[in-house]
Design an enzyme around this catalytic site. Structure first.
Site, PDB file in Angstrom:
ATOM      1  N   SER A 135      -3.050  28.297  88.934  1.00 22.92           N
ATOM      2  CA  SER A 135      -2.843  28.656  90.338  1.00 22.92           C
ATOM      3  C   SER A 135      -1.954  29.891  90.397  1.00 22.92           C
ATOM      4  O   SER A 135      -1.173  30.157  89.474  1.00 22.92           O
ATOM      5  CB  SER A 135      -2.161  27.491  91.070  1.00 22.92           C
ATOM      6  OG  SER A 135      -1.692  27.885  92.347  1.00 22.92           O
ATOM      7  N   TYR A 145       4.839  21.482  91.027  1.00 17.30           N
ATOM      8  CA  TYR A 145       3.477  22.009  91.021  1.00 17.30           C
ATOM      9  C   TYR A 145       3.447  23.390  90.365  1.00 17.30           C
ATOM     10  O   TYR A 145       2.670  23.630  89.429  1.00 17.30           O
ATOM     11  CB  TYR A 145       2.928  22.096  92.448  1.00 17.30           C
ATOM     12  CG  TYR A 145       1.506  22.609  92.486  1.00 17.30           C
ATOM     13  CD1 TYR A 145       0.441  21.746  92.285  1.00 17.30           C
ATOM     14  CD2 TYR A 145       1.229  23.963  92.712  1.00 17.30           C
ATOM     15  CE1 TYR A 145      -0.872  22.212  92.290  1.00 17.30           C
ATOM     16  CE2 TYR A 145      -0.068  24.432  92.726  1.00 17.30           C
ATOM     17  CZ  TYR A 145      -1.117  23.558  92.520  1.00 17.30           C
ATOM     18  OH  TYR A 145      -2.406  24.016  92.526  1.00 17.30           O
TER      19      TYR A 145
END
Length: 255
Positions: A135, A145
């Site tokens: 990401s 994350y």
């Protein structure tokens, strides 16, 4: 026919990979937790593209799920797409530590173990590739994350460098780093994305197109979208503290 193994295959980027690869003539092994939804997806791909589509229901946060995936990968596939992942419904300290550990199991441990399971066969056959879906959060400050996705990038680059000396470019590993993509991801994490400008959104099929093109040309990191390529370039020269202030809250309002 070549075979692709895709985790998180029933929605979002994973489903887009499945459709694109089926249309390119790949047989598929599809992994996801929801067995009923997974079988429907596999049946639709078989009917639409006349390819084999094997459903493998498994939870990659559980030992038995990872072990089942490893066993299937050792039978041999030509492309592994490690796409399974999720976001939390809150920021660090608002999320149970057990949920944080589960994220690390899916985003890091499963990626490592599945990559480790598939590569020996690829090296033996002299061909194959792994796409690890990371990401743009890997280059920002996004709690567990972002940290897990930064690990995916570093891990993929390290393995790719090691393989380059052993396979002479015939076996490849690449990290895919999309920005904000129209999928179920944010809805599942109960994120309010209403303040995100339209130009920051990517189409999942465009993300897959970019990923496969970059994989063919031997890239170790793929960043879809001109806007995100520009951001990644700027990040290299911006003080880390400023990146933290700018990125830590973007797109992180929770319903």
């Amino acid at each position: 026919m070549p075979t692709a193994f895709i985790t998180g295959a029933t929605a979002g980027i994973g489903a887009a990979f499945a459709r694109r690869l089926a249309s390119d003539g790949f047989d598929l092994v599809l992994l996801a937790r929801d067995a009923e939804r997974l079988e429907r997806a596999a049946a639709e791909l078989r009917d639409t593209y006349a390819v084999r589509a094997e459903a493998l229901p498994a939870d990659l946060s559980a030992e038995e799920g990872v072990a089942a995936a490893e066993e299937r990968l050792r039978e041999g596939v030509d492309l592994l797409v490690n796409n399974a992942g999720f976001g939390h419904k809150g920021v660090f300290l608002d999320v149970p530590v057990s949920d944080e550990v589960t994220m690390l199991k899916v985003h890091c441990e499963a990626v490592l173990r599945l990559t480790h399971a598939v590569l020996p066969g690829m090296l033996e056959r002299g061909r194959g590739a792994v796409i690890n879906v990371s990401s743009m959060a890997a280059f920002a400050t996004r709690g567990t994350y972002g940290a897990s996705k930064a690990w995916v990038v570093s891990f993929s680059q390290g393995v790719a460098a090691d393989l380059g000396r052993r396979s002479h470019g015939r076996v490849r590993v690449m990290a895919l780093c999309p920005g904000f993509v129209h999928t179920e991801f944010h809805e599942r994490a109960q994120m309010d994305m209403s303040d995100l400008p339209g130009f920051m959104w990517l189409d999942k099929d465009d993300v897959v197109d970019t990923a496969l093109r970059d994989l063919r040309r031997g890239a170790q990191v793929s960043i879809p979208g001109a806007q995100y390529k520009a951001i990644a370039g700027v990040v290299r020269f911006v003080p880390r503290g400023l990146i933290t202030r700018l990125s830590s809250g973007t797109g992180r309002r929770y319903d």
